[in-house]
Design a protein around this motif. Structure first.
Motif, PDB file in Angstrom:
ATOM      1  N   HIS A 169       0.801  -1.217   0.000  1.00  9.77           N
ATOM      2  CA  HIS A 169       0.000   0.000   0.000  1.00  9.77           C
ATOM      3  C   HIS A 169       0.842   1.279   0.000  1.00  9.77           C
ATOM      4  O   HIS A 169       0.312   2.375   0.167  1.00  9.77           O
ATOM      5  N   VAL A 170       2.155   1.117  -0.193  1.00  9.47           N
ATOM      6  CA  VAL A 170       3.034   2.286  -0.244  1.00  9.47           C
ATOM      7  C   VAL A 170       2.882   2.969  -1.598  1.00  9.47           C
ATOM      8  O   VAL A 170       2.945   2.336  -2.646  1.00  9.47           O
ATOM      9  N   LEU A 171       2.664   4.269  -1.554  1.00  6.73           N
ATOM     10  CA  LEU A 171       2.516   5.074  -2.764  1.00  6.73           C
ATOM     11  C   LEU A 171       3.851   5.638  -3.241  1.00  6.73           C
ATOM     12  O   LEU A 171       4.094   5.741  -4.438  1.00  6.73           O
ATOM     13  N   LYS A 172       4.708   6.025  -2.289  1.00  6.46           N
ATOM     14  CA  LYS A 172       5.991   6.634  -2.647  1.00  6.46           C
ATOM     15  C   LYS A 172       6.983   6.465  -1.507  1.00  6.46           C
ATOM     16  O   LYS A 172       6.594   6.524  -0.338  1.00  6.46           O
ATOM     17  N   THR A 173       8.228   6.245  -1.860  1.00  8.00           N
ATOM     18  CA  THR A 173       9.307   6.262  -0.873  1.00  8.00           C
ATOM     19  C   THR A 173      10.339   7.307  -1.291  1.00  8.00           C
ATOM     20  O   THR A 173      10.478   7.634  -2.467  1.00  8.00           O
ATOM     21  N   THR A 174      11.039   7.801  -0.291  1.00 11.81           N
ATOM     22  CA  THR A 174      12.194   8.655  -0.523  1.00 11.81           C
ATOM     23  C   THR A 174      13.358   8.011   0.211  1.00 11.81           C
ATOM     24  O   THR A 174      13.245   7.674   1.393  1.00 11.81           O
ATOM     25  N   ILE A 175      14.452   7.819  -0.524  1.00 15.23           N
ATOM     26  CA  ILE A 175      15.635   7.161   0.022  1.00 15.23           C
ATOM     27  C   ILE A 175      16.774   8.164   0.049  1.00 15.23           C
ATOM     28  O   ILE A 175      17.106   8.780  -0.967  1.00 15.23           O
ATOM     29  N   TYR A 176      17.374   8.321   1.218  1.00 15.61           N
ATOM     30  CA  TYR A 176      18.514   9.191   1.407  1.00 15.61           C
ATOM     31  C   TYR A 176      19.737   8.299   1.607  1.00 15.61           C
ATOM     32  O   TYR A 176      19.731   7.434   2.492  1.00 15.61           O
ATOM     33  N   LEU A 177      20.755   8.483   0.795  1.00 19.20           N
ATOM     34  CA  LEU A 177      21.955   7.657   0.843  1.00 19.20           C
ATOM     35  C   LEU A 177      23.168   8.489   1.243  1.00 19.20           C
ATOM     36  O   LEU A 177      23.351   9.605   0.737  1.00 19.20           O
ATOM     37  N   ALA A 178      24.002   7.946   2.108  1.00 20.05           N
ATOM     38  CA  ALA A 178      25.256   8.615   2.438  1.00 20.05           C
ATOM     39  C   ALA A 178      26.220   8.550   1.255  1.00 20.05           C
ATOM     40  O   ALA A 178      27.084   9.412   1.107  1.00 20.05           O
ATOM     41  N   ASP A 179      26.046   7.533   0.395  1.00 21.78           N
ATOM     42  CA  ASP A 179      26.911   7.362  -0.769  1.00 21.78           C
ATOM     43  C   ASP A 179      26.075   6.857  -1.946  1.00 21.78           C
ATOM     44  O   ASP A 179      25.568   5.733  -1.914  1.00 21.78           O
ATOM     45  N   ILE A 180      25.930   7.657  -2.975  1.00 24.05           N
ATOM     46  CA  ILE A 180      25.115   7.284  -4.133  1.00 24.05           C
ATOM     47  C   ILE A 180      25.661   6.044  -4.830  1.00 24.05           C
ATOM     48  O   ILE A 180      24.932   5.358  -5.554  1.00 24.05           O
ATOM     49  N   ASN A 181      26.909   5.703  -4.591  1.00 22.29           N
ATOM     50  CA  ASN A 181      27.472   4.486  -5.163  1.00 22.29           C
ATOM     51  C   ASN A 181      26.813   3.224  -4.607  1.00 22.29           C
ATOM     52  O   ASN A 181      26.992   2.140  -5.164  1.00 22.29           O
ATOM     53  N   ASP A 182      26.042   3.354  -3.535  1.00 23.91           N
ATOM     54  CA  ASP A 182      25.290   2.226  -2.972  1.00 23.91           C
ATOM     55  C   ASP A 182      23.931   2.047  -3.649  1.00 23.91           C
ATOM     56  O   ASP A 182      23.150   1.189  -3.254  1.00 23.91           O
ATOM     57  N   PHE A 183      23.650   2.847  -4.677  1.00 25.37           N
ATOM     58  CA  PHE A 183      22.348   2.812  -5.354  1.00 25.37           C
ATOM     59  C   PHE A 183      21.999   1.413  -5.868  1.00 25.37           C
ATOM     60  O   PHE A 183      20.880   0.940  -5.671  1.00 25.37           O
ATOM     61  N   SER A 184      22.925   0.728  -6.506  1.00 22.92           N
ATOM     62  CA  SER A 184      22.610  -0.616  -7.018  1.00 22.92           C
ATOM     63  C   SER A 184      22.399  -1.610  -5.876  1.00 22.92           C
ATOM     64  O   SER A 184      21.567  -2.510  -5.976  1.00 22.92           O
ATOM     65  N   LYS A 185      23.116  -1.429  -4.769  1.00 17.68           N
ATOM     66  CA  LYS A 185      22.921  -2.311  -3.610  1.00 17.68           C
ATOM     67  C   LYS A 185      21.518  -2.133  -3.028  1.00 17.68           C
ATOM     68  O   LYS A 185      20.872  -3.113  -2.659  1.00 17.68           O
ATOM     69  N   ILE A 186      21.064  -0.887  -2.934  1.00 15.95           N
ATOM     70  CA  ILE A 186      19.714  -0.662  -2.401  1.00 15.95           C
ATOM     71  C   ILE A 186      18.687  -1.300  -3.306  1.00 15.95           C
ATOM     72  O   ILE A 186      17.729  -1.909  -2.847  1.00 15.95           O
ATOM     73  N   ASN A 187      18.872  -1.210  -4.610  1.00 12.74           N
ATOM     74  CA  ASN A 187      17.912  -1.820  -5.530  1.00 12.74           C
ATOM     75  C   ASN A 187      17.811  -3.317  -5.320  1.00 12.74           C
ATOM     76  O   ASN A 187      16.709  -3.882  -5.341  1.00 12.74           O
ATOM     77  N   ILE A 231      15.050   5.925   4.956  1.00 11.37           N
ATOM     78  CA  ILE A 231      13.916   5.780   4.039  1.00 11.37           C
ATOM     79  C   ILE A 231      12.654   6.272   4.729  1.00 11.37           C
ATOM     80  O   ILE A 231      12.387   5.917   5.881  1.00 11.37           O
ATOM     81  N   GLU A 232      11.864   7.071   3.996  1.00 12.64           N
ATOM     82  CA  GLU A 232      10.537   7.474   4.454  1.00 12.64           C
ATOM     83  C   GLU A 232       9.525   7.053   3.406  1.00 12.64           C
ATOM     84  O   GLU A 232       9.888   6.793   2.256  1.00 12.64           O
ATOM     85  N   ALA A 233       8.263   6.963   3.814  1.00 10.77           N
ATOM     86  CA  ALA A 233       7.237   6.486   2.895  1.00 10.77           C
ATOM     87  C   ALA A 233       5.930   7.240   3.071  1.00 10.77           C
ATOM     88  O   ALA A 233       5.641   7.768   4.143  1.00 10.77           O
ATOM     89  N   ILE A 234       5.156   7.237   1.998  1.00  8.98           N
ATOM     90  CA  ILE A 234       3.762   7.681   2.012  1.00  8.98           C
ATOM     91  C   ILE A 234       2.956   6.459   1.583  1.00  8.98           C
ATOM     92  O   ILE A 234       3.271   5.829   0.571  1.00  8.98           O
ATOM     93  N   ALA A 235       1.950   6.112   2.365  1.00 10.26           N
ATOM     94  CA  ALA A 235       1.192   4.885   2.105  1.00 10.26           C
ATOM     95  C   ALA A 235      -0.294   5.095   2.368  1.00 10.26           C
ATOM     96  O   ALA A 235      -0.685   6.037   3.053  1.00 10.26           O
ATOM     97  N   GLU A 236      -1.092   4.184   1.843  1.00 10.59           N
ATOM     98  CA  GLU A 236      -2.526   4.153   2.118  1.00 10.59           C
ATOM     99  C   GLU A 236      -2.787   3.218   3.301  1.00 10.59           C
ATOM    100  O   GLU A 236      -2.086   2.214   3.459  1.00 10.59           O
ATOM    101  N   VAL A 237      -3.802   3.515   4.064  1.00 12.14           N
ATOM    102  CA  VAL A 237      -4.299   2.573   5.072  1.00 12.14           C
ATOM    103  C   VAL A 237      -4.988   1.436   4.328  1.00 12.14           C
ATOM    104  O   VAL A 237      -5.691   1.671   3.348  1.00 12.14           O
ATOM    105  N   LYS A 238      -4.761   0.192   4.778  1.00 11.30           N
ATOM    106  CA  LYS A 238      -5.454  -0.947   4.159  1.00 11.30           C
ATOM    107  C   LYS A 238      -6.947  -0.821   4.408  1.00 11.30           C
ATOM    108  O   LYS A 238      -7.368  -0.445   5.505  1.00 11.30           O
ATOM    109  N   LYS A 239      -7.734  -1.157   3.418  1.00  9.41           N
ATOM    110  CA  LYS A 239      -9.189  -1.099   3.572  1.00  9.41           C
ATOM    111  C   LYS A 239      -9.742  -2.458   3.888  1.00  9.41           C
ATOM    112  O   LYS A 239      -9.279  -3.458   3.566  1.00  9.41           O
TER     113      LYS A 239
END
Length: 125
Positions: free
Chosen positions: A69-87, A117-125
């Protein structure tokens, strides 16, 4: 508005709560790789990423939601070189129901964390 505090996530390290919910939408505070039992960072990027996602999952569960039910996440990385690892790790949590996402490198994260990581999500119905 409903304030959400999870007993399954680490204590806040500042004057904030885990999430708020308004009109069926949940806004989480950023989660980092703190072990909820010790409130200390786990070691290494992969471990911090898994702990961060577990903490986020627990906050969402307390708020009557989940990763589906997550609509969007925002990921903050100390090192952008870890981008593939996060994926590689991130895809295991979302069961192909990926939300919109933004990821970028920042100068510093709280208490020396490598990821937040932070998220915006819907409540389950």
């Amino acid at each position: 508005m409903r304030r959400i505090i999870s007993d399954q996530a680490p204590d806040a390290i500042g004057p904030y709560i885990h999430a708020t919910e308004s009109n069926g939408i949940i806004f989480t505070s950023g989660q980092i790789g703190l072990n909820p039992q010790t409130n200390k960072l786990v070691d290494g990027f992969e471990n911090q990423t898994n702990q961060t996602l577990a903490n986020l999952q627990n906050v969402l569960k307390t708020a009557n939601s989940d990763f589906d039910h997550v609509l969007k996440t925002t990921i903050y990385l100390a090192d952008i070189n870890d981008f593939s690892k996060i994926n590689d790790i991130y895809k295991n949590y979302f069961n192909d129901s990926y939300p919109a996402r933004t990821a970028f490198e920042v100068a510093n994260l709280p208490i020396g964390a490598l990821i937040e990581i932070e998220a915006i999500a819907e409540v389950k119905k």
